[in-house]
Design a protein around this motif. Structure first.
Motif, PDB file in Angstrom:
ATOM      1  N   GLU A   1     -70.701 -44.791  -5.210  1.00 47.15           N
ATOM      2  CA  GLU A   1     -71.079 -43.892  -4.129  1.00 47.15           C
ATOM      3  C   GLU A   1     -70.023 -43.939  -3.024  1.00 47.15           C
ATOM      4  O   GLU A   1     -69.725 -44.994  -2.464  1.00 47.15           O
ATOM      5  N   THR A   2     -69.435 -42.801  -2.715  1.00 42.41           N
ATOM      6  CA  THR A   2     -68.256 -42.731  -1.853  1.00 42.41           C
ATOM      7  C   THR A   2     -68.508 -43.273  -0.453  1.00 42.41           C
ATOM      8  O   THR A   2     -67.712 -44.078   0.075  1.00 42.41           O
ATOM      9  N   LEU A   3     -69.605 -42.857   0.181  1.00 40.31           N
ATOM     10  CA  LEU A   3     -69.846 -43.264   1.557  1.00 40.31           C
ATOM     11  C   LEU A   3     -70.011 -44.778   1.668  1.00 40.31           C
ATOM     12  O   LEU A   3     -69.504 -45.396   2.610  1.00 40.31           O
ATOM     13  N   THR A   4     -70.689 -45.376   0.704  1.00 46.76           N
ATOM     14  CA  THR A   4     -70.890 -46.822   0.745  1.00 46.76           C
ATOM     15  C   THR A   4     -69.560 -47.555   0.677  1.00 46.76           C
ATOM     16  O   THR A   4     -69.316 -48.511   1.428  1.00 46.76           O
ATOM     17  N   TRP A   5     -68.681 -47.124  -0.208  1.00 41.00           N
ATOM     18  CA  TRP A   5     -67.364 -47.759  -0.308  1.00 41.00           C
ATOM     19  C   TRP A   5     -66.541 -47.515   0.952  1.00 41.00           C
ATOM     20  O   TRP A   5     -65.781 -48.383   1.391  1.00 41.00           O
ATOM     21  N   GLN A   6     -66.693 -46.335   1.565  1.00 38.29           N
ATOM     22  CA  GLN A   6     -65.976 -46.072   2.816  1.00 38.29           C
ATOM     23  C   GLN A   6     -66.427 -47.030   3.917  1.00 38.29           C
ATOM     24  O   GLN A   6     -65.591 -47.597   4.649  1.00 38.29           O
ATOM     25  N   VAL A   7     -67.746 -47.227   4.035  1.00 36.44           N
ATOM     26  CA  VAL A   7     -68.277 -48.132   5.057  1.00 36.44           C
ATOM     27  C   VAL A   7     -67.839 -49.563   4.770  1.00 36.44           C
ATOM     28  O   VAL A   7     -67.391 -50.288   5.671  1.00 36.44           O
ATOM     29  N   ALA A   8     -67.948 -49.976   3.510  1.00 34.30           N
ATOM     30  CA  ALA A   8     -67.545 -51.337   3.143  1.00 34.30           C
ATOM     31  C   ALA A   8     -66.074 -51.571   3.468  1.00 34.30           C
ATOM     32  O   ALA A   8     -65.693 -52.616   4.022  1.00 34.30           O
ATOM     33  N   ARG A   9     -65.248 -50.595   3.147  1.00 37.54           N
ATOM     34  CA  ARG A   9     -63.815 -50.750   3.410  1.00 37.54           C
ATOM     35  C   ARG A   9     -63.529 -50.767   4.910  1.00 37.54           C
ATOM     36  O   ARG A   9     -62.675 -51.541   5.377  1.00 37.54           O
ATOM     37  N   GLN A  10     -64.242 -49.933   5.676  1.00 37.71           N
ATOM     38  CA  GLN A  10     -64.052 -49.939   7.122  1.00 37.71           C
ATOM     39  C   GLN A  10     -64.392 -51.300   7.718  1.00 37.71           C
ATOM     40  O   GLN A  10     -63.701 -51.788   8.629  1.00 37.71           O
ATOM     41  N   LEU A  11     -65.457 -51.911   7.223  1.00 37.48           N
ATOM     42  CA  LEU A  11     -65.851 -53.226   7.726  1.00 37.48           C
ATOM     43  C   LEU A  11     -64.760 -54.263   7.475  1.00 37.48           C
ATOM     44  O   LEU A  11     -64.430 -55.069   8.351  1.00 37.48           O
ATOM     45  N   VAL A  12     -64.202 -54.236   6.276  1.00 33.44           N
ATOM     46  CA  VAL A  12     -63.150 -55.197   5.945  1.00 33.44           C
ATOM     47  C   VAL A  12     -61.881 -54.884   6.731  1.00 33.44           C
ATOM     48  O   VAL A  12     -61.224 -55.792   7.272  1.00 33.44           O
ATOM     49  N   ASP A  13     -61.528 -53.611   6.819  1.00 36.14           N
ATOM     50  CA  ASP A  13     -60.317 -53.234   7.554  1.00 36.14           C
ATOM     51  C   ASP A  13     -60.429 -53.592   9.038  1.00 36.14           C
ATOM     52  O   ASP A  13     -59.451 -54.032   9.669  1.00 36.14           O
ATOM     53  N   HIS A  14     -61.610 -53.390   9.620  1.00 37.30           N
ATOM     54  CA  HIS A  14     -61.817 -53.725  11.023  1.00 37.30           C
ATOM     55  C   HIS A  14     -61.644 -55.226  11.241  1.00 37.30           C
ATOM     56  O   HIS A  14     -60.998 -55.660  12.206  1.00 37.30           O
ATOM     57  N   ALA A  15     -62.209 -56.029  10.329  1.00 34.35           N
ATOM     58  CA  ALA A  15     -62.077 -57.483  10.445  1.00 34.35           C
ATOM     59  C   ALA A  15     -60.633 -57.925  10.246  1.00 34.35           C
ATOM     60  O   ALA A  15     -60.154 -58.845  10.923  1.00 34.35           O
ATOM     61  N   LEU A  16     -59.913 -57.286   9.324  1.00 28.58           N
ATOM     62  CA  LEU A  16     -58.507 -57.618   9.119  1.00 28.58           C
ATOM     63  C   LEU A  16     -57.652 -57.238  10.331  1.00 28.58           C
ATOM     64  O   LEU A  16     -56.703 -57.938  10.680  1.00 28.58           O
ATOM     65  N   LYS A  17     -58.011 -56.133  10.965  1.00 28.76           N
ATOM     66  CA  LYS A  17     -57.225 -55.669  12.102  1.00 28.76           C
ATOM     67  C   LYS A  17     -57.447 -56.545  13.332  1.00 28.76           C
ATOM     68  O   LYS A  17     -56.490 -56.878  14.052  1.00 28.76           O
ATOM     69  N   PHE A  18     -58.692 -56.957  13.571  1.00 24.12           N
ATOM     70  CA  PHE A  18     -59.017 -57.621  14.830  1.00 24.12           C
ATOM     71  C   PHE A  18     -59.377 -59.103  14.684  1.00 24.12           C
ATOM     72  O   PHE A  18     -59.273 -59.847  15.657  1.00 24.12           O
ATOM     73  N   GLY A  19     -59.813 -59.525  13.505  1.00 21.57           N
ATOM     74  CA  GLY A  19     -60.305 -60.886  13.360  1.00 21.57           C
ATOM     75  C   GLY A  19     -59.535 -61.750  12.388  1.00 21.57           C
ATOM     76  O   GLY A  19     -59.946 -62.880  12.094  1.00 21.57           O
ATOM     77  N   TRP A  20     -58.400 -61.275  11.900  1.00 23.83           N
ATOM     78  CA  TRP A  20     -57.624 -61.975  10.875  1.00 23.83           C
ATOM     79  C   TRP A  20     -56.429 -62.675  11.511  1.00 23.83           C
ATOM     80  O   TRP A  20     -55.730 -62.104  12.339  1.00 23.83           O
ATOM     81  N   ASP A  21     -56.209 -63.904  11.091  1.00 23.98           N
ATOM     82  CA  ASP A  21     -55.059 -64.674  11.579  1.00 23.98           C
ATOM     83  C   ASP A  21     -53.902 -64.480  10.606  1.00 23.98           C
ATOM     84  O   ASP A  21     -53.828 -65.121   9.572  1.00 23.98           O
ATOM     85  N   GLU A  22     -53.005 -63.587  10.952  1.00 30.22           N
ATOM     86  CA  GLU A  22     -51.901 -63.259  10.056  1.00 30.22           C
ATOM     87  C   GLU A  22     -50.934 -64.432   9.902  1.00 30.22           C
ATOM     88  O   GLU A  22     -50.293 -64.587   8.858  1.00 30.22           O
TER      89      GLU A  22
END
Length: 358
Positions: free
Chosen positions: A233-254
Motif C-alpha cells: 500500500e503506497t501511502l503506508t510506505w510513504q509514511v513509514a519512509r518519511q518517519l525514517v527519513d525524518h529521524a535520519l535527518k534530525f536524530g542520526w549521528d553521522e
C-alpha cells in the motif's frame, strides 16, 4: 519489589518468538513460556474484574502506590505475548485469554466517537480521566485524559499479533484497521514525525519528537498493513519512509552512528543519549527501508551498516553480556547506570536480532 504487567508480557513474547526460530532449544523456551503464561494468568491478572493490573508487589497484590490501576500499555503487552504464545504452542486456551483481554478493552476502553482507546482505568474498568491529585500523571507518564502515541503504537502491534493468532477474527480486524488508521493518519504528523500526546479527538498537544518511536512505528505500520493484506500500500510506505527519513535527518549521528533520543520536530536535538531500545529499532527500520528502496538509494543500507557497527562496538557489553541501557554520544557507557531496570527486557533488541538473523 514490584513487577509491571508489560515485563512478563514482553519476556513471554521474546520466549514465544525464540521457540519458533530455535526449536532445538525448545526445553528452555518452553519453560519460559510456561512461567510467563502462569504469571499472566496468576498474580498480575485480576480474577475478579478482568484484564491485568499495571503493577503488583512480591505479595501478588496491586502496587500500593497505584492501588489497582490498569493501563492500556500493560494490557496491550499481555495480549501481544499471549497471542504469540498461542501461535508458538497452538494452545487454544492461551488464545482465549488474549481474546478476553481484547474484549475487556472493547467494553471499557474503546473510544467509539474518535477511535482508539482511553488509557488509564480503575480496577472495575471505569475510565480515569482526571488526575487523582494535582500534577499527577498516569503509570506511563501521560496526563490523565489524554491519549498517547506510545500506547497506541503498541496496541497496534498487539492487535496485529492477535489477528494472526485468531485466524483473522472479524472483530479484531475491525479494531486493527481502526488503530492502524489512527496511527498512520492521526498520530503521524505531516512534517514527518509522531506526536506524543493528544486530546481525545486526536488533536496533538505536544511538541517533542521521539526518534526511537518514529523508526519503530515505521516498521509496525508496514507489519500491520501486511497483516491486513496491504503489503504494498503506497501511502503506508510513504509514511513509514518519511518517519525514517525524518529521524535520519534530525536524530542520526553521522559521525559515530546511532540515533539520539529525542528533539523538537523542527530538528533541534534536545537529548543526545543513545538508548538501547532506540538503537535496536533503528536496525529494524533501516533494514526494512534498505530492502524496499535499496535499488534507488544506498543511504539506508549504509546507515544500517553504521548502525550495527555502533551497536556491536558500543551498545553491546561483550564482557558480561546484554546491552548497556544508555551510552554517550561517542559510545562510552554511562557511569553508575544499571544494566537493567523496570523498563528493560529482551523485547526490542530480541525482536530486532531475530528479524535480522532471519
Amino acid at each position: 519489589r514490584a513487577l509491571r504487567s508489560m515485563v512478563p508480557g514482553r519476556t513471554l513474547l521474546f520466549a514465544a518468538q525464540a521457540l519458533k526460530r530455535y526449536p532445538k532449544d525448545s526445553p528452555l523456551w518452553t519453560r519460559m513460556l510456561k512461567q510467563g503464561v502462569d504469571y499472566l494468568t496468576g498474580p498480575i491478572s485480576d480474577s475478579q474484574d478482568g484484564a491485568w493490573y499495571w503493577e503488583v508487589g512480591t505479595s501478588g497484590q496491586p502496587d500500593a502506590g497505584r492501588k489497582d490501576e490498569k493501563h492500556l500499555y500493560g494490557i496491550s503487552f499481555a495480549i501481544y505475548a499471549l497471542s504469540a504464545a498461542s501461535l508458538s504452542t497452538n494452545d487454544p486456551n492461551v488464545l482465549q485469554i488474549a481474546l478476553g483481554g481484547f474484549e475487556w478493552l472493547e467494553k471499557h476502553a474503546h473510544d467509539a466517537k474518535n477511535g482508539g482507546y482511553y488509557e488509564a482505568y480503575a480496577r472495575n474498568g471505569d475510565l480515569i480521566l482526571t488526575a487523582p491529585s494535582p500534577g499527577m500523571t498516569d503509570t506511563i507518564g501521560t496526563q490523565y485524559g489524554l491519549k498517547s502515541m506510545n500506547s497506541h503504537i503498541h496496541i497496534l502491534e498487539s492487535l496485529t499479533e492477535l489477528f494472526h493468532a485468531s485466524n483473522g477474527n472479524a472483530k479484531v480486524r475491525v479494531r486493527l484497521e481502526e488503530v492502524f488508521h489512527v496511527v498512520r493518519d492521526r498520530v503521524f504528523q505531516k512534517s514527518g514525525y509522531l506526536g506524543l500526546y493528544f486530546n481525545p479527538d486526536w488533536t496533538c498537544v505536544s511538541n517533542v519528537d521521539s526518534f526511537g518511536h518514529d523508526i519503530e512505528t515505521a516498521f509496525l505500520l508496514v507489519e500491520a498493513a501486511t497483516a491486513l493484506g496491504m503489503p504494498n500500500e503506497t501511502l503506508t510506505w510513504q509514511v513509514a519512509r518519511q518517519l525514517v527519513d525524518h529521524a535520519l535527518k534530525f536524530g542520526w549521528d553521522e559521525e559515530h552512528g546511532g540515533f539520539y533520543d529525542s528533539g523538537t520536530p523542527e530538528g533541534k536535538v534536545t537529548k543526545e543519549d543513545k538508548v538501547w531500545w532506540t538503537q535496536a529499532e533503528g536496525l529494524n527500520a533501516l533494514k526494512l527501508m534498505a530492502e524496499k528502496f535499496g535499488k534507488t538509494t544506498d543511504k539506508y543500507v549504509k546507515a544500517y551498516a553504521k548502525q550495527w557497527d555502533f551497536i556491536n562496538r558500543f551498545q553491546v557489553d561483550h564482557e558480561f553480556g546484554g546491552w548497556y541501557t544508555e551510552v554517550e554520544t561517542d559510545g562510552k557507557p554511562r557511569k553508575n547506570l544499571s544494566k537493567s531496570d523496570a523498563w528493560k527486557d529482551p523485547y526490542h533488541q530480541g525482536r530486532a536480532l531475530f528479524h535480522l538473523s532471519r
